[in-house]
Design a protein around this motif. Structure first.
Motif, PDB file in Angstrom:
ATOM      1  N   ALA A   1      -4.878  -6.672 -14.060  1.00 11.09           N
ATOM      2  CA  ALA A   1      -3.748  -7.433 -14.618  1.00 11.09           C
ATOM      3  C   ALA A   1      -3.674  -8.848 -14.033  1.00 11.09           C
ATOM      4  O   ALA A   1      -2.926  -9.682 -14.523  1.00 11.09           O
ATOM      5  N   GLY A   2      -4.424  -9.112 -12.969  1.00 12.17           N
ATOM      6  CA  GLY A   2      -4.506 -10.482 -12.453  1.00 12.17           C
ATOM      7  C   GLY A   2      -3.682 -10.776 -11.213  1.00 12.17           C
ATOM      8  O   GLY A   2      -3.508 -11.948 -10.860  1.00 12.17           O
ATOM      9  N   ALA A   3      -3.166  -9.756 -10.535  1.00 12.64           N
ATOM     10  CA  ALA A   3      -2.415 -10.023  -9.294  1.00 12.64           C
ATOM     11  C   ALA A   3      -3.339 -10.709  -8.286  1.00 12.64           C
ATOM     12  O   ALA A   3      -4.549 -10.476  -8.280  1.00 12.64           O
ATOM     13  N   ASP A   4      -2.757 -11.570  -7.450  1.00 13.35           N
ATOM     14  CA  ASP A   4      -3.579 -12.282  -6.464  1.00 13.35           C
ATOM     15  C   ASP A   4      -3.899 -11.412  -5.260  1.00 13.35           C
ATOM     16  O   ASP A   4      -4.869 -11.665  -4.548  1.00 13.35           O
ATOM     17  N   ALA A   5      -3.055 -10.425  -5.009  1.00 13.49           N
ATOM     18  CA  ALA A   5      -3.277  -9.529  -3.873  1.00 13.49           C
ATOM     19  C   ALA A   5      -2.419  -8.292  -4.089  1.00 13.49           C
ATOM     20  O   ALA A   5      -1.579  -8.254  -5.001  1.00 13.49           O
ATOM     21  N   LEU A   6      -2.630  -7.307  -3.246  1.00 13.69           N
ATOM     22  CA  LEU A   6      -1.855  -6.065  -3.358  1.00 13.69           C
ATOM     23  C   LEU A   6      -1.328  -5.666  -1.983  1.00 13.69           C
ATOM     24  O   LEU A   6      -2.077  -5.646  -0.998  1.00 13.69           O
ATOM     25  N   GLU A   7      -0.032  -5.371  -1.956  1.00 13.94           N
ATOM     26  CA  GLU A   7       0.581  -4.873  -0.718  1.00 13.94           C
ATOM     27  C   GLU A   7       0.827  -3.375  -0.905  1.00 13.94           C
ATOM     28  O   GLU A   7       1.402  -2.959  -1.914  1.00 13.94           O
ATOM     29  N   ILE A   8       0.370  -2.596   0.057  1.00 13.16           N
ATOM     30  CA  ILE A   8       0.556  -1.154  -0.027  1.00 13.16           C
ATOM     31  C   ILE A   8       1.643  -0.779   0.968  1.00 13.16           C
ATOM     32  O   ILE A   8       1.493  -0.997   2.174  1.00 13.16           O
ATOM     33  N   ASN A   9       2.725  -0.242   0.435  1.00 10.55           N
ATOM     34  CA  ASN A   9       3.827   0.156   1.309  1.00 10.55           C
ATOM     35  C   ASN A   9       3.636   1.623   1.662  1.00 10.55           C
ATOM     36  O   ASN A   9       3.818   2.495   0.834  1.00 10.55           O
ATOM     37  N   ILE A  10       3.260   1.864   2.899  1.00  6.62           N
ATOM     38  CA  ILE A  10       2.937   3.250   3.263  1.00  6.62           C
ATOM     39  C   ILE A  10       3.773   3.721   4.452  1.00  6.62           C
ATOM     40  O   ILE A  10       3.290   4.372   5.364  1.00  6.62           O
ATOM     41  N   SER A  11       5.045   3.346   4.403  1.00  9.66           N
ATOM     42  CA  SER A  11       5.911   3.743   5.503  1.00  9.66           C
ATOM     43  C   SER A  11       6.247   5.227   5.392  1.00  9.66           C
ATOM     44  O   SER A  11       6.781   5.658   4.373  1.00  9.66           O
ATOM     45  N   VAL A  12       5.894   5.966   6.399  1.00  9.44           N
ATOM     46  CA  VAL A  12       6.185   7.403   6.381  1.00  9.44           C
ATOM     47  C   VAL A  12       7.209   7.683   7.475  1.00  9.44           C
ATOM     48  O   VAL A  12       6.978   7.374   8.639  1.00  9.44           O
ATOM     49  N   LEU A  13       8.356   8.240   7.108  1.00 12.43           N
ATOM     50  CA  LEU A  13       9.347   8.595   8.125  1.00 12.43           C
ATOM     51  C   LEU A  13       8.807   9.817   8.880  1.00 12.43           C
ATOM     52  O   LEU A  13       8.507  10.836   8.261  1.00 12.43           O
ATOM     53  N   PRO A  14       8.654   9.719  10.203  1.00  7.04           N
ATOM     54  CA  PRO A  14       8.042  10.846  10.920  1.00  7.04           C
ATOM     55  C   PRO A  14       9.034  11.991  11.150  1.00  7.04           C
ATOM     56  O   PRO A  14       9.286  12.419  12.273  1.00  7.04           O
ATOM     57  N   SER A  15       9.607  12.486  10.042  1.00  7.98           N
ATOM     58  CA  SER A  15      10.635  13.520  10.156  1.00  7.98           C
ATOM     59  C   SER A  15      10.074  14.929   9.962  1.00  7.98           C
ATOM     60  O   SER A  15      10.785  15.910  10.156  1.00  7.98           O
ATOM     61  N   ASP A  16       8.811  15.025   9.571  1.00  7.62           N
ATOM     62  CA  ASP A  16       8.206  16.333   9.358  1.00  7.62           C
ATOM     63  C   ASP A  16       7.726  16.886  10.698  1.00  7.62           C
ATOM     64  O   ASP A  16       6.713  16.438  11.243  1.00  7.62           O
ATOM     65  N   HIS A  17       8.466  17.861  11.236  1.00  3.63           N
ATOM     66  CA  HIS A  17       8.139  18.337  12.582  1.00  3.63           C
ATOM     67  C   HIS A  17       6.872  19.187  12.612  1.00  3.63           C
ATOM     68  O   HIS A  17       6.392  19.564  13.669  1.00  3.63           O
ATOM     69  N   ASN A  18       6.337  19.469  11.442  1.00  4.05           N
ATOM     70  CA  ASN A  18       5.071  20.218  11.421  1.00  4.05           C
ATOM     71  C   ASN A  18       3.855  19.296  11.330  1.00  4.05           C
ATOM     72  O   ASN A  18       2.726  19.763  11.373  1.00  4.05           O
TER      73      ASN A  18
END
Ligand code: FMN
Length: 329
Positions: A123-140
């Protein structure tokens, strides 16, 4: 003549102030206005896979008369339609302004990352930002498993597109410095955005309800980012840029982040609260400061006060409020 330009993800930016991913860029009129007011680049609102799943689940549950084939069709249609709208937004924005347009995705399913990234590149975007914030709430889930998600995602996206890539992470990590250094060493990303600001819950004690906390940051929220930009900017691969975000509300804070080693900053809350004009106001403060300190370009002072293990370890690594350093008993 003061030169505010900087390079981020291999893109030349006219100044270091980028509009962070948010609804601030949800129309072409708004995007044009941001460019007019000095924005150096715009990160579009994220395409959230989770939201698309929720949307299709909602529509399917409204109509239970049809079988799973129809449900698959509805959910496929909603996915394609949401992605289609997003790709159109990228194309329209690219036509409307000259500044770089950075797309943003937030996926939960490993297969979607590469598929969406490819389409965004086309589509022509100049760059891509990947938002990969994971809340470390999974105690397993162990810390190693949580980090593996990040490494797997950036590896698969990097393998599928040539676009410059940035990763936006949160500060929740047991070994943040090691994580960020290792991400930079993979060379799978060109930039690291520190840090994502989470949606936060609060409690309404009168109505006994969980409610939304403050959506916008305050200037005090910047201190955490400043510490980490400082600590990390000298230890990551020199080809990877750091962008600072969260709590940047004025030109002075932009200068602090550049001194700490950031290549650029991303702002959202201040624009929501004070309008796009706040970008120009920040630039004026930076120019005035550079003039008073005899700097002609950002490269002359970028990283000057970054963490240096021989000089200023105590300043950035101290975390306890001892009387001597806090100044308050
Ligand atoms: C209303 C609003 C919407 C946002 N939407 C997104 C989003 O879609 N994707 C994303 O990565 N960050 C999103 N953010 C986070 C911002 O991109 C930014 O990282 C964060 O707000 C910190 O910057 P600030 O302190 O200048 O607001 C949003 C922030 C706000 C206030």
């Amino acid at each position: 003549m003061i030169d505010l330009s900087t390079n981020y993800l291999g893109l030349k930016l006219r100044n270091p102030i980028i509009v962070a991913s948010s609804g601030l860029s949800n129309s072409i009129e708004k995007i044009k206005k941001l460019e007019e007011n000095g924005a150096a680049a715009i990160v579009l609102k994220s395409l959230f896979e989770e939201q698309i799943h929720a949307e299709s689940a909602h529509n399917i549950s409204k109509d239970v008369t049809y079988g799973s084939e129809v449900n698959d069709y509805i959910s496929g249609y909603i996915k394609d339609n949401s992605l289609g709208n997003y790709l159109k937004q990228i194309k329209d924005a690219k036509k409307a302004v000259d500044i770089p347009i950075i797309a943003s995705i937030n996926c939960i399913d490993n297969n979607q990352w590469t598929e969406w990234a490819k389409k965004i590149e086309e589509a022509g975007a100049d760059a891509l930002e990947i938002n990969i914030s994971v809340l470390p709430s999974d105690h397993n889930r162990s810390a190693a498993d949580a980090e593996k998600i990040i490494f797997d995602v950036i590896e698969s996206v990097r393998a599928s597109v040539k676009l410059p890539l940035a990763i936006k992470i949160s500060s929740y990590s047991a070994s943040l410095a090691n994580l960020v250094k290792t991400i930079s060493w993979t060379r799978n990303v060109d930039g690291i955005v520190l840090f994502n600001r989470f949606y936060n819950p609060d409690i309404d004690i009168e109505n006994m309800k969980i409610v939304s906390s403050h959506v916008f940051s305050t200037p005090a929220d910047n201190i955490n980012t400043l510490r980490w930009v400082s600590i990390l900017s000298n230890i990551i691969d020199e080809n990877v840029d750091i962008v600072a975000t969260t709590g940047i509300h004025d030109g002075q804070t932009v200068i602090k982040q550049l001194l700490a080693g950031a290549t650029a900053v991303q702002v959202a809350s201040v624009i929501y609260q004070k309008g796009p004009e706040s970008i120009l106001a920040m630039q004026r403060v930076i120019e005035d400061w550079m003039e008073r300190h005899n700097y002609k370009s950002i490269s002359q002072f970028k990283g000057k006060l970054a963490f240096d293990k021989d000089k200023n370890t105590i300043a950035f690594e101290r975390i306890q409020f001892m009387k001597h350093f806090g100044g308050i008993e």
